[in-house]
Design a protein around this motif. Structure first.
Motif, PDB file in Angstrom:
ATOM      1  N   VAL A  10       0.834  -1.198   0.000  1.00 38.07           N
ATOM      2  CA  VAL A  10       0.000   0.000   0.000  1.00 38.07           C
ATOM      3  C   VAL A  10       0.874   1.254   0.000  1.00 38.07           C
ATOM      4  N   GLU A  11       1.877   1.268   0.857  1.00 37.07           N
ATOM      5  CA  GLU A  11       2.777   2.421   0.933  1.00 37.07           C
ATOM      6  C   GLU A  11       3.475   2.666  -0.401  1.00 37.07           C
ATOM      7  N   GLN A  12       3.934   1.600  -1.026  1.00 34.36           N
ATOM      8  CA  GLN A  12       4.645   1.736  -2.298  1.00 34.36           C
ATOM      9  C   GLN A  12       3.726   2.220  -3.406  1.00 34.36           C
ATOM     10  N   ASN A  13       2.478   1.760  -3.397  1.00 34.51           N
ATOM     11  CA  ASN A  13       1.509   2.233  -4.387  1.00 34.51           C
ATOM     12  C   ASN A  13       1.301   3.739  -4.260  1.00 34.51           C
ATOM     13  N   ILE A  14       1.142   4.205  -3.026  1.00 38.76           N
ATOM     14  CA  ILE A  14       0.897   5.633  -2.805  1.00 38.76           C
ATOM     15  C   ILE A  14       2.137   6.449  -3.158  1.00 38.76           C
ATOM     16  N   ALA A  15       3.315   5.891  -2.915  1.00 38.36           N
ATOM     17  CA  ALA A  15       4.565   6.618  -3.142  1.00 38.36           C
ATOM     18  C   ALA A  15       4.994   6.636  -4.606  1.00 38.36           C
ATOM     19  N   PHE A  16       4.387   5.793  -5.433  1.00 41.81           N
ATOM     20  CA  PHE A  16       4.879   5.602  -6.795  1.00 41.81           C
ATOM     21  C   PHE A  16       4.998   6.916  -7.580  1.00 41.81           C
ATOM     22  N   GLY A  17       3.920   7.679  -7.637  1.00 48.40           N
ATOM     23  CA  GLY A  17       3.946   8.930  -8.399  1.00 48.40           C
ATOM     24  C   GLY A  17       4.914   9.953  -7.824  1.00 48.40           C
ATOM     25  N   LEU A  18       5.067   9.935  -6.524  1.00 55.76           N
ATOM     26  CA  LEU A  18       5.992  10.876  -5.873  1.00 55.76           C
ATOM     27  C   LEU A  18       7.434  10.545  -6.238  1.00 55.76           C
ATOM     28  N   GLU A  39      10.530  13.287   2.361  1.00 58.99           N
ATOM     29  CA  GLU A  39       9.257  13.936   2.025  1.00 58.99           C
ATOM     30  C   GLU A  39       8.235  12.899   1.574  1.00 58.99           C
ATOM     31  N   ILE A  40       8.712  11.912   0.819  1.00 57.52           N
ATOM     32  CA  ILE A  40       7.806  10.845   0.369  1.00 57.52           C
ATOM     33  C   ILE A  40       7.250  10.094   1.570  1.00 57.52           C
ATOM     34  N   ARG A  41       8.116   9.748   2.513  1.00 57.81           N
ATOM     35  CA  ARG A  41       7.682   9.011   3.698  1.00 57.81           C
ATOM     36  C   ARG A  41       6.617   9.804   4.467  1.00 57.81           C
ATOM     37  N   ASP A  42       6.846  11.112   4.619  1.00 59.71           N
ATOM     38  CA  ASP A  42       5.890  11.950   5.352  1.00 59.71           C
ATOM     39  C   ASP A  42       4.569  12.072   4.599  1.00 59.71           C
ATOM     40  N   ARG A  43       4.670  12.222   3.277  1.00 59.94           N
ATOM     41  CA  ARG A  43       3.441  12.379   2.479  1.00 59.94           C
ATOM     42  C   ARG A  43       2.623  11.095   2.479  1.00 59.94           C
ATOM     43  N   GLN A  89       8.324   9.089  -9.033  1.00 67.24           N
ATOM     44  CA  GLN A  89       8.473   9.457 -10.436  1.00 67.24           C
ATOM     45  C   GLN A  89       8.776  10.946 -10.577  1.00 67.24           C
ATOM     46  N   ASP A  90       8.256  11.735  -9.653  1.00 66.04           N
ATOM     47  CA  ASP A  90       8.497  13.179  -9.693  1.00 66.04           C
ATOM     48  C   ASP A  90       9.822  13.581  -9.049  1.00 66.04           C
ATOM     49  N   GLY A  91      10.543  12.618  -8.488  1.00 68.17           N
ATOM     50  CA  GLY A  91      11.842  12.912  -7.907  1.00 68.17           C
ATOM     51  C   GLY A  91      11.800  13.539  -6.530  1.00 68.17           C
ATOM     52  N   MET A  92      10.730  13.316  -5.798  1.00 65.27           N
ATOM     53  CA  MET A  92      10.632  13.875  -4.452  1.00 65.27           C
ATOM     54  C   MET A  92      11.627  13.172  -3.519  1.00 65.27           C
ATOM     55  N   ALA A  93      12.151  13.920  -2.559  1.00 68.87           N
ATOM     56  CA  ALA A  93      13.110  13.372  -1.612  1.00 68.87           C
ATOM     57  C   ALA A  93      12.474  12.263  -0.773  1.00 68.87           C
ATOM     58  N   LYS A  94      13.295  11.278  -0.366  1.00 74.17           N
ATOM     59  CA  LYS A  94      12.776  10.112   0.362  1.00 74.17           C
ATOM     60  C   LYS A  94      12.048  10.499   1.644  1.00 74.17           C
ATOM     61  N   ARG A 111      -9.797   3.122  -1.223  1.00 75.94           N
ATOM     62  CA  ARG A 111      -9.162   4.183  -0.444  1.00 75.94           C
ATOM     63  C   ARG A 111      -7.681   4.336  -0.794  1.00 75.94           C
ATOM     64  N   VAL A 112      -7.023   3.212  -1.079  1.00 74.75           N
ATOM     65  CA  VAL A 112      -5.617   3.282  -1.486  1.00 74.75           C
ATOM     66  C   VAL A 112      -5.503   4.039  -2.812  1.00 74.75           C
ATOM     67  N   ALA A 113      -6.384   3.709  -3.758  1.00 71.91           N
ATOM     68  CA  ALA A 113      -6.373   4.397  -5.048  1.00 71.91           C
ATOM     69  C   ALA A 113      -6.632   5.889  -4.868  1.00 71.91           C
ATOM     70  N   LEU A 114      -7.518   6.213  -3.945  1.00 73.65           N
ATOM     71  CA  LEU A 114      -7.815   7.619  -3.665  1.00 73.65           C
ATOM     72  C   LEU A 114      -6.597   8.309  -3.055  1.00 73.65           C
ATOM     73  N   ALA A 115      -5.947   7.644  -2.102  1.00 74.03           N
ATOM     74  CA  ALA A 115      -4.756   8.221  -1.469  1.00 74.03           C
ATOM     75  C   ALA A 115      -3.654   8.450  -2.497  1.00 74.03           C
ATOM     76  N   ARG A 116      -3.463   7.493  -3.394  1.00 74.95           N
ATOM     77  CA  ARG A 116      -2.440   7.653  -4.434  1.00 74.95           C
ATOM     78  C   ARG A 116      -2.762   8.830  -5.349  1.00 74.95           C
ATOM     79  N   SER A 117      -4.041   8.998  -5.663  1.00 77.24           N
ATOM     80  CA  SER A 117      -4.452  10.107  -6.528  1.00 77.24           C
ATOM     81  C   SER A 117      -4.244  11.458  -5.853  1.00 77.24           C
ATOM     82  N   LEU A 118      -4.387  11.493  -4.530  1.00 78.87           N
ATOM     83  CA  LEU A 118      -4.279  12.753  -3.790  1.00 78.87           C
ATOM     84  C   LEU A 118      -2.850  13.069  -3.352  1.00 78.87           C
ATOM     85  N   ALA A 119      -1.966  12.072  -3.409  1.00 78.10           N
ATOM     86  CA  ALA A 119      -0.618  12.245  -2.854  1.00 78.10           C
ATOM     87  C   ALA A 119       0.151  13.376  -3.526  1.00 78.10           C
TER      88      ALA A 119
END
Length: 383
Positions: A115-123, A132-136, A125-130, A164-172
């Protein structure tokens, strides 16, 4: 003392930027058309959607609602016209460069990722710092109430949890606009109803603009600030849920949204906001601002809950009183639905609220009954 204007239904919140001439829309569809060969999926459509609005595109399959959403997302290019976001044209802007995100009906979760990896995927791809990704990711999990499920795989979750996971990933990625294409279609009825309110609360909390596509009328009525009813690539009516329900602008919208009875007739007279309609089941008098003339064809559209049902004839059977025979009865718990066959063979519906556990007046099949209603119970339709 001035009389306050009549309002249609209750409102969820005091929010109506579309009525403010100074309000600036966030999304503008400007004479958009989309053709696939000789088929017009979207036909010369113009529409404005405002910041923080929960906006729904509603219509049957093939009406163009998903095509419109895909053009906004960048997955389809318009044949003609322009789409603007925040006043800037989206022509030539690829999907990944648009400040919006789309949540699909299938959820499209990666089965091999947690679940965490799914939500973090787009972040990622955008090159966000690790860090920041963990916090988001933690923020998103808390937002959708899945704090304890971050290490699980999608197949270890229920349908509602996957949604809900799909929603969280979309909002991340914190988009300006969230696009939802039939997002609740895979859920059972009870979970779908619960999720509707969760989506509403989430949209309010985040202050985002939601644009949702659905064919489910109840879903649209529950969640939306405004609804656009579509048919054959065109807009039929754009209004609040209460106006769509209580004041549809055509036979199509009236018949598509909710249960309704349409009684056809010919205008006898119309003046001072009162129209007299002659039908083959009786005379109907209704309040209407619609401009009509004697001899015009029109229909009186009335919802089941506005019709009073009784086996006793009213004191005035000459106006707004229809006689018929009970044809079908459906006990639905909170209400009982009666289908009544009128003298001309037409079926009309009436609902009776089951306010007490014991019925005061038990009406059975094949009983003769009367349906009565007030002048403002329905709406006069000429198209």
């Amino acid at each position: 003392m001035a009389t306050a204007p009549k309002a249609f239904g209750n409102i969820r919140r005091s929010f109506d930027p579309w009525n403010d001439p100074k309000a600036t829309p966030l999304i503008e569809f400007d004479r958009i058309s989309k053709r696939f060969g000789t088929f017009n999926a979207v036909d010369d459509l113009s529409l404005k959607i405002y910041p923080r609005e929960f906006f729904t595109l509603l219509g049957p399959s093939g009406c163009g609602k998903s095509t419109l959403l895909r053009m906004l997302a960048g997955f389809e290019e318009p044949t003609s016209g322009d789409i603007r976001l925040g006043g800037e044209s989206l022509k030539g802007v690829p999907p990944y460069r648009r400040p919006l995100n789309m949540m699909f009906q299938s959820y499209a979760l990666f089965p091999h990722m947690s679940v965490e990896q799914n939500i973090a995927f787009g972040l990622k791809q955008d090159g966000m710092a690790k860090g920041e990704i963990r916090d988001r990711v933690a923020e998103m999990l808390k937002l959708v109430k899945l704090d304890a499920y971050g290490k699980r795989k999608p197949q270890q979750l229920s349908g509602g949890q996957q949604q809900r996971v799909a929603l969280a990933r979309s909002l991340a990625k914190r988009p300006k606009v969230l696009l939802l294409d039939e997002p609740l279609g895979a859920l059972d009825k009870k979970l779908r109803e619960e999720t509707q309110f969760e989506l509403m609360d989430l949209q309010q909390e985040l202050g985002l603009t939601f644009v949702i596509v659905t064919h489910d009328q109840e879903e649209a009525m529950t969640m939306s600030d405004r609804i656009a009813v579509m048919r054959a690539g065109k807009l039929c009516q754009v209004a609040t849920p209460a106006v769509i329900y209580e004041a549809p602008n055509s036979r199509y919208v009236a018949d598509f949204v909710g249960n309704i009875s349409l009684i056809e007739g010919v205008v006898e007279s119309g003046s001072g906001g009162l129209v007299r309609l002659a039908t083959d089941v009786g005379v109907i008098e209704t309040e209407s601002a619609t401009t009509v003339a004697p001899g015009d064809s029109a229909a009186f559209a009335v919802r089941p809950e506005k019709m009073r049902l009784s086996r006793r004839p009213p004191s005035d059977i000459g106006v707004n009183a229809l006689r018929g025979v009970v044809w079908d009865i459906a006990y639905l718990g909170d209400v009982t639905l009666f289908n009544v066959k009128l003298e001309n063979g037409a079926l009309v519906r009436s609902t009776v609220i089951n306010a007490s556990r014991v019925a005061d007046e038990q009406i059975a099949w094949e009983e003769e009954v009367w349906l009565t209603f007030e002048r403002d119970a329905g709406v006069l339709l000429v198209q």
